[in-house]
Motif scaffolding. Structure first.
Motif, PDB file in Angstrom:
ATOM      1  N   SER A  43       0.824   4.521 -14.471  1.00 35.88           N
ATOM      2  CA  SER A  43       0.840   3.481 -15.484  1.00 35.88           C
ATOM      3  C   SER A  43       1.311   2.158 -14.906  1.00 35.88           C
ATOM      4  CB  SER A  43       1.774   3.866 -16.641  1.00 35.88           C
ATOM      5  OG  SER A  43       1.720   2.909 -17.677  1.00 35.88           O
ATOM      6  N   VAL A  44       0.581   1.073 -15.229  1.00 36.76           N
ATOM      7  CA  VAL A  44       1.034  -0.277 -14.904  1.00 36.76           C
ATOM      8  C   VAL A  44       1.838  -0.799 -16.092  1.00 36.76           C
ATOM      9  CG1 VAL A  44       0.365  -2.649 -14.423  1.00 36.76           C
ATOM     10  CG2 VAL A  44      -0.885  -0.771 -13.363  1.00 36.76           C
TER      11      VAL A  44
ATOM     12  N   VAL B 223      -0.952  -4.034  -5.643  1.00 39.54           N
ATOM     13  CA  VAL B 223      -0.578  -2.668  -5.245  1.00 39.54           C
ATOM     14  C   VAL B 223      -1.827  -1.809  -5.078  1.00 39.54           C
ATOM     15  CG1 VAL B 223       0.530  -0.532  -6.023  1.00 39.54           C
ATOM     16  CG2 VAL B 223       1.701  -2.728  -6.307  1.00 39.54           C
ATOM     17  N   THR B 224      -1.889  -1.077  -3.986  1.00 42.32           N
ATOM     18  CA  THR B 224      -2.888  -0.033  -3.796  1.00 42.32           C
ATOM     19  C   THR B 224      -2.172   1.310  -3.733  1.00 42.32           C
ATOM     20  OG1 THR B 224      -4.444  -1.466  -2.618  1.00 42.32           O
ATOM     21  CG2 THR B 224      -4.649   0.901  -2.257  1.00 42.32           C
TER      22      THR B 224
ATOM     23  N   SER C  57       0.846  -1.190   0.000  1.00 40.64           N
ATOM     24  CA  SER C  57       0.000   0.000   0.000  1.00 40.64           C
ATOM     25  C   SER C  57       0.883   1.242   0.000  1.00 40.64           C
ATOM     26  CB  SER C  57      -0.901  -0.004   1.240  1.00 40.64           C
ATOM     27  OG  SER C  57      -1.775   1.094   1.224  1.00 40.64           O
ATOM     28  N   TYR C  58       0.644   2.136  -0.948  1.00 37.48           N
ATOM     29  CA  TYR C  58       1.495   3.313  -1.153  1.00 37.48           C
ATOM     30  C   TYR C  58       0.640   4.569  -1.165  1.00 37.48           C
ATOM     31  CZ  TYR C  58       4.979  -0.127  -2.650  1.00 37.48           C
ATOM     32  OH  TYR C  58       5.851  -1.187  -2.702  1.00 37.48           O
ATOM     33  N   TYR C  59       1.254   5.706  -0.836  1.00 36.93           N
ATOM     34  CA  TYR C  59       0.495   6.957  -0.826  1.00 36.93           C
ATOM     35  C   TYR C  59       1.383   8.135  -1.210  1.00 36.93           C
ATOM     36  CZ  TYR C  59       2.653   7.896   3.761  1.00 36.93           C
ATOM     37  OH  TYR C  59       3.545   8.123   4.786  1.00 36.93           O
TER      38      TYR C  59
ATOM     39  N   ASN D 114      -4.685  -7.204  -9.453  1.00 32.34           N
ATOM     40  CA  ASN D 114      -4.978  -6.611  -8.148  1.00 32.34           C
ATOM     41  C   ASN D 114      -4.258  -5.272  -7.940  1.00 32.34           C
ATOM     42  OD1 ASN D 114      -6.212  -9.084  -7.986  1.00 32.34           O
ATOM     43  ND2 ASN D 114      -5.248  -9.708  -6.077  1.00 32.34           N
ATOM     44  N   VAL D 115      -4.590  -4.334  -8.784  1.00 27.77           N
ATOM     45  CA  VAL D 115      -4.028  -2.992  -8.676  1.00 27.77           C
ATOM     46  C   VAL D 115      -5.173  -1.995  -8.483  1.00 27.77           C
ATOM     47  CG1 VAL D 115      -2.738  -1.161  -9.855  1.00 27.77           C
ATOM     48  CG2 VAL D 115      -2.018  -3.553 -10.086  1.00 27.77           C
ATOM     49  N   SER D 116      -5.047  -1.127  -7.477  1.00 25.97           N
ATOM     50  CA  SER D 116      -6.061  -0.121  -7.188  1.00 25.97           C
ATOM     51  C   SER D 116      -5.426   1.261  -7.147  1.00 25.97           C
ATOM     52  CB  SER D 116      -6.737  -0.404  -5.840  1.00 25.97           C
ATOM     53  OG  SER D 116      -7.428  -1.641  -5.863  1.00 25.97           O
ATOM     54  N   VAL D 117      -6.137   2.249  -7.713  1.00 31.38           N
ATOM     55  CA  VAL D 117      -5.692   3.637  -7.676  1.00 31.38           C
ATOM     56  C   VAL D 117      -6.895   4.477  -7.257  1.00 31.38           C
ATOM     57  CG1 VAL D 117      -4.685   5.550  -8.959  1.00 31.38           C
ATOM     58  CG2 VAL D 117      -4.067   3.208  -9.554  1.00 31.38           C
TER      59      VAL D 117
END
Length: 331
Positions: free
Chosen positions: A112-113, A92-93, A69-71, A120-123
């Motif tokens: 960009s992915v 990744v979130t 989880s990143y911010y 399972n990638v959330s933005v």
């Protein structure tokens, strides 16, 4: 002879010495006190996006290479030939944390992915604008099981938001992008979004998608453009095919779609169905150059609605012209 009565408290103190009346605690000092405060990792277990924790490379300002989880901790300004945030991992979130990613001429995507077949990638939760590619691009690497929520994407050179396979897009706004506002691959669910004044379609998808409760307005192409096996439900489509463009409120280019409960006004075509095999029910069209353009072989009943005189008070009006619960109306 007089008797002297002593108070009971005095008698008790005499007969019971203090040492026996009150127990004594241990004289051994306690050990060191245990920590009572949380560590920084417990308070904020996520990873910040910065040059220390997520350093970029030749084509990205910041790069995520591990699940987690990143911010964001600040706004991001793009540079030529680089993505703002590159995601090269599954699981990744990314929380934009309300910050703004602003591109420049010649920059790549805002987010960009790039890992092929990532999952399972959330933005969520921020804005992306003025990038030389798309604002958010979760499609080019064949990404699946993705989620985008609460994003504003504007003035990007390609698309506002490009979605991977089987993803969800919720409560997003996309406007003034050169290409499509929102582009979803097969199996995408798009709910409660607004896509306006884009240079191509407002929303465009592949097969097996669900588009509901969205507003698409003043796009140069179609308001909503779908392929096959889609549900298009309860959307507001107005003034598409804007300017010199050519577009329908809703345009289905293949079969097995259900188009229901939408309102389409002011476009070149209200509802446009190119291929047999879809069902079109409970929609309304008005003020389009051609309200209905549906080929033979589809399930559809269209009624030119009867207008009523003025209504004031507790009753009045006129039945719209059909009691069929699945009728579509021109008004």
């Amino acid at each position: 002879m007089k008797k002297i009565l002593l108070p009971a408290a005095i008698l008790f103190s005499v007969s019971c010495p203090l040492s026996s009346a009150f127990a004594q605690g241990s004289l051994t000092p306690p050990g060191a006190p245990a920590p009572t405060m949380k560590t920084l990792d417990q308070v904020e277990p996520r990873t910040p996006i910065d040059a220390t924790h997520t350093p970029g490379d030749a084509d990205s300002l910041f790069k995520i290479t591990q699940p987690g989880s990143y911010y964001l901790t600040a706004n991001v300004t793009g540079v030529t030939a680089k993505h703002g945030v590159e995601i090269a991992a599954s699981g990744v979130t990314l929380d934009l944390n309300g910050f703004d990613l602003v591109g420049v001429a010649g920059s790549l995507d805002g987010v960009s992915v790039t890992l092929l077949n990532a999952i399972n990638v959330s933005v969520r939760n921020g804005s992306v604008r003025s990038w030389g590619g798309s604002g958010i691009n979760l499609l080019d690497a064949a990404t699946s099981a993705t989620n985008v929520a609460d994003i504003v994407a504007s003035q990007n050179v390609v698309n506002g938001i490009r979605m991977g396979f089987g993803g969800t897009i919720t409560r997003c706004t996309s406007y003034n992008n050169t290409g499509a506002g929102i582009a979803g691959a097969a199996g995408t669910v798009i709910t409660e979004c607004a896509s306006n004044t884009n240079g191509s379609h407002g929303i465009t998808t592949g097969s097996g998608c669900n588009i509901s409760r969205c507003t698409v307005r003043s796009n140069v192409g179609d308001g909503i453009n779908v392929f096959s096996s889609c549900l298009v439900l309860n959307n507001d489509c107005s003034l598409n095919g804007n300017g010199a463009g050519d577009g329908a409120g809703i345009h289905a280019t293949s079969a097995d779609n259900r188009i229901e409960g939408n309102n389409c006004i002011g476009a070149d075509r209200g509802i446009d169905v190119d291929v047999a095999g879809s069902i079109i029910v409970k929609n309304t069209c008005s003020g389009n150059a051609n309200n209905w353009d549906v080929v033979a072989g589809n399930v559809i009943l269209v009624v030119n609605a009867t207008t009523a005189a003025a209504v004031s008070g507790n009753s009045g009006g006129t039945a719209p012209g059909s009691t069929d619960p699945n009728a579509n109306f021109t008004y």
